[in-house]
Design an enzyme around this catalytic site. Sequence first.
Site, PDB file in Angstrom:
ATOM      1  N   GLY A 131       0.859  -1.459   0.095  1.00  0.00           N
ATOM      2  CA  GLY A 131       0.786  -0.110  -0.321  1.00  0.00           C
ATOM      3  C   GLY A 131       0.767   1.537  -0.007  1.00  0.00           C
ATOM      4  N   ALA A 132       1.830   1.327  -0.626  1.00  0.00           N
ATOM      5  CA  ALA A 132       2.818   1.920  -0.633  1.00  0.00           C
ATOM      6  C   ALA A 132       2.682   3.379  -1.563  1.00  0.00           C
ATOM      7  CB  ALA A 132       4.454   1.874  -1.048  1.00  0.00           C
ATOM      8  N   SER A 134       0.253   5.939  -1.232  1.00  0.00           N
ATOM      9  CA  SER A 134      -0.105   6.615  -1.100  1.00  0.00           C
ATOM     10  C   SER A 134      -0.492   7.246  -0.096  1.00  0.00           C
ATOM     11  CB  SER A 134      -1.656   7.086  -1.647  1.00  0.00           C
ATOM     12  OG  SER A 134      -2.375   5.994  -1.255  1.00  0.00           O
ATOM     13  N   ILE A 136       0.723   7.799   4.204  1.00  0.00           N
ATOM     14  CA  ILE A 136       1.237   6.231   5.220  1.00  0.00           C
ATOM     15  C   ILE A 136       2.568   5.669   4.670  1.00  0.00           C
ATOM     16  CG2 ILE A 136       2.334   5.425   7.358  1.00  0.00           C
ATOM     17  CD1 ILE A 136      -0.811   5.923   8.406  1.00  0.00           C
ATOM     18  N   GLY A 137       2.132   4.879   3.614  1.00  0.00           N
ATOM     19  CA  GLY A 137       2.255   3.807   2.915  1.00  0.00           C
ATOM     20  C   GLY A 137       4.089   4.503   2.071  1.00  0.00           C
ATOM     21  N   SER A 260      -2.974  -0.784  14.686  1.00  0.00           N
ATOM     22  CA  SER A 260      -3.878   0.488  15.371  1.00  0.00           C
ATOM     23  C   SER A 260      -4.338   0.214  17.058  1.00  0.00           C
ATOM     24  CB  SER A 260      -5.674   1.025  14.092  1.00  0.00           C
ATOM     25  OG  SER A 260      -6.059   1.426  15.499  1.00  0.00           O
ATOM     26  N   TYR A 293     -12.608  -3.886  10.997  1.00  0.00           N
ATOM     27  CA  TYR A 293     -11.119  -3.628  11.272  1.00  0.00           C
ATOM     28  C   TYR A 293     -10.865  -3.112  12.462  1.00  0.00           C
ATOM     29  CZ  TYR A 293      -8.260   0.410  10.826  1.00  0.00           C
ATOM     30  OH  TYR A 293      -6.709   1.091  10.934  1.00  0.00           O
TER      31      TYR A 293
END
Length: 384
Positions: A131-132, A134, A136-137, A260, A293
């Site tokens: 997930g890089a 966008s 934080i990634g 989280s 989640y």
Amino acid sequence: MAALKYAGLEDTDSEEELPPGWEERTTKDGWVYYANHLEEKTQWEHPKSGKRKRVAGDLPYGWEQETDENGQVYFVDHINKRTTYLDPRLAFTVEENPVKPTTRQKYDGNSTAMEILQGRDLSGKVVIITGANSGIGFETAKSLALHGACVILACRSLARGNDAVQRILGEWHKAKVEAMTLDLASLQSVQHFAEAFKSKNLPLHILICNAAVFGVPWSLTEDGLESTFQVNHLGHFYLVQLLEDVLLQSAPARVVVVSSESHRFTEINDSSGKLDFSLLSPSKKEYWAMLAYNRSKLCNILFSNELNRRLSPHGVTSNAVHPGNMIYSSIHRHWWVYSLLFTLARPFTKSMVSQCLKLFCASSFFQIVVKIQMYVKHSLLLQP
């Protein structure tokens, strides 16, 4: 002059300020020396303080050291497109035998990723970040790449991944970055990604399991599992299993799982205290996006904890990290209510470039153990 002396203003210069005719220079290996142009001599000691100094760490990201045709060292700032013979690190010199501040003194919740990695050379390190493209990634990938790491952006959309690669190369044209396709909602895609990576015959020093979905409507993946559970946890679990042999061969290596604090607000046990598998991949009738989640993040922590127990004796550590509450990224895009809440909270939360904890865990120059209070005692989904 007498009046100045009487007033105590005869010499108000700092002891660090050089007298007229002196110049501060650095050697190739970072030691500071002083040139006296009036007497045409050089010395190691500061002409006022008598201290010996050296520059702290490596060059800032985007800077490069070169040598001109006369053998003189100069510095190139690729970001601002300029050159100078003045070492940019001279602003951050340290005494010859300084007392290093502790980690607690150096960094806090406001530290940025670039501050954490300042002066760190990650050349030769290979990193995979899911997930890089966008959020934080992307900030993590950019920061590691600008410090010399070879970074592979594992993205569901190859087009968006390539766009992220170009943005990083726009900041430093020598960055080693590459995008590869990885759809965590497809176990077959995970397998294909692992096979493609192994075909490159590269080591793997850092694997950052960052990709996640949040607040999505109920749906099943092509593997017949609830999408939040598979994307956030099971896909990463499978990816780590497929790349475990490469991690072990590359030791010391580490896995960083982005979890989280919301993992605390859920349960995955039934009334008898046993693991309830129906809660992990619930039916549409029993599905609530927030709970799904939270459960996936609890799975992340349990997985990371058990993975560290099993692999750390072999040189591969695993850390679970909480990046910050309600970070404003694209993760909340699936429902306007979540977007509103994240927007309202944005002025009071960390920016994406302040996700230093993840990089703090990932950087091979730091040894950190993230201690998480486990209130579920059994391991999750780690049976053969």
